[in-house]
Design a protein around this motif. Structure first.
Motif: not given
Length: 465
Positions: A343-346, A404-414
């Motif tokens: 959530i915070t990455s998005i 470079f971080n699997s947890d924050t990479r999700i934001a780049l997919y969204v």
């Protein structure tokens, strides 16, 4: 007070725990460097505000100095940012409640908090400003108290921590850069998330009295005070307890107070950070409903979102935002361990876009001033245009590092999905404007219809980060 307290929230109270594990004491470097970028962003925004102090300034300046598409994208992305921030707040609330009820699933307090706060906003809107003012004071006083108490413990050793507390903790556990020089870079995502909300001064600038005096003063004071609170609080925390003894899943504020030997201190602090999360989520519901109301007034959202309830609140917009925020409850149900990071990455990506648009708008504004088409103001951003390019490069760097971080990479997919939604929405709103305006074409300049003076105004008054 609301602006200062609003920019202090879950990013510091909870997010800093993970950032400390990523960077160790060198996290302080991340905050200082990011603080320089934020300072330039705020000074750029301040110069634009004095040129034209209007509510909803980000979209207004993007529309004027970049293009109608930029204004549309900035307004909607800012709405999404606040929706996602509210998701982060209810996630934090679920984690905080587990301090007292460890076996309670994280999603239950999150859902209860969201439903209760929606009800409050629909029925008791008049209490919002008073509510947020006092909770801002509680957050600020808590941080000041922790810094002063921490310094007393370090200097006089008056706690159960004894000789283990001291500034030497900043370098004694594998050095000041325990994760190498990459540590401060990898922590930048949560650091930038923590700064989300400092731009709120721009949202309410149109209501400021004597803006030539109040806006520069407010911007300079908020930036320096927030930097002192963030850097000062983290400096004390990592001096009291070595960075590698802090749990990334718990609030470092609660952990530290649980070890200082003061009865009930940890529980009190946990209650404070819980109320801070609820306060910020309340702001998210309050503000996003008004954002949709104003977007509908400008023809950039469905007209149904323009409706208000008998209590004169934009109930339709609040309910739509509430439904979107329920995605945060689902994340807490299915992936509670990763929900906060996702959530915070998005939210961070949304903030990076809004801040970047502020810098681009300011760059084009300065070009217009230098060409003699607009008068030059007295409150100028320093280091223009080099400072603009530095900030834009820095924001781009943060975006790249998130890959470079699997947890924050999700934001780049969204992000591509959101961009597609913006494109569809933008061309649909232009087509609808052309259909309702005789003689207009899909590419004609947009002439927005301003909101009615008697309706609610757009813009949050407090922030979580």
């Amino acid at each position: 007070m609301i602006a200062i307290g609003g920019a202090i929230g879950v990013g510091l109270f909870l997010g800093s725990a993970k950032a400390i594990q990523q960077a160790g004491p060198s996290l302080l470097v991340s905050y200082v460097v990011a603080g320089v970028a934020i300072f330039l962003i705020m000074r750029a925004l301040g110069e634009l505000l004095l040129y034209r102090p209007v509510a909803g300034s980000f979209a207004t300046y993007a529309d004027e100095f970049v293009g109608p598409w930029a204004g549309f994208a900035t307004a909607w992305t800012y709405w999404l940012m606040w929706v996602v921030i509210a998701m982060a707040e209810i996630t934090a609330a679920g984690i905080y409640v587990q301090y007292w009820v460890p076996d309670m699933p994280q999603w239950i307090p999150a859902l209860i908090a969201l439903v209760v706060l929606l009800g409050v906003n629909l029925t008791a809107v008049g209490l919002f400003g008073e509510f947020e003012f006092w909770f801002a004071i509680i957050k600020v006083v808590t941080i000041i108290g922790m810094i002063l108490l921490g310094l007393a413990i370090i200097v006089f050793g008056i706690s159960a921590l004894g000789d283990s507390a001291g500034f030497s903790n900043l370098w004694s556990s594998d050095g000041f850069f325990p994760k190498g020089f990459k540590g401060p870079f990898l922590a930048l995502q949560i650091v930038m998330f923590a700064f989300l909300g400092v731009e709120l001064i721009g949202v309410t600038a149109g209501e400021a009295e004597n803006p030539e005096k109040t806006i520069p003063s407010a911007i300079n004071k908020v930036i320096w005070r927030i930097l002192i609170f963030y850097v000062g609080a983290l400096l004390v925390i990592m001096s009291l307890v070595a960075w590698n003894q802090l749990n990334p899943d718990d609030s470092p504020f609660v952990v530290v107070f649980s070890q200082v030997g003061i009865p009930a201190a940890a529980g009190i602090v946990n209650f404070v950070v819980l109320t801070a999360a609820l306060s910020s989520c309340n702001s998210g519901i309050f503000s996003t409903g008004r954002m949709l109301y104003t977007l509908a007034g400008f023809g950039q959202a469905p007209a149904a979102l323009r409706k208000v309830s008998r209590q004169k609140v934009p109930a339709a917009g609040m309910v739509v935002s509430f439904v979107a925020m329920l995605a945060g409850v689902l994340l807490n149900y299915f992936i509670p361990a990763r929900a906060f990071a996702y959530i915070t990455s998005i939210a961070t990506v949304c903030g990076l876009f809004v801040w970047g648009m502020v810098m681009i708008s300011h760059l084009n504004y300065r070009r217009t001033v230098n060409a003699g088409r607009l008068p030059e103001g007295a409150f100028k951003m320093p280091l223009t245009p080099a400072g603009n390019w530095f900030v834009l490069a820095f924001l781009a760097l943060v975006l790249v590092l998130m890959a470079f971080n699997s947890d924050t990479r999700i934001a780049l997919y969204v992000t591509p999905v959101w961009v597609l939604a913006l494109l569809i929405g933008y061309f649909a709103s232009r087509a609808n404007h052309a259909r309702l305006t005789p003689g207009a074409s899909d590419t004609s300049p947009r002439k927005p219809k301003p909101p009615a003076a008697s309706g609610p105004t757009v813009g949050p008054t407090a922030s979580p980060a």
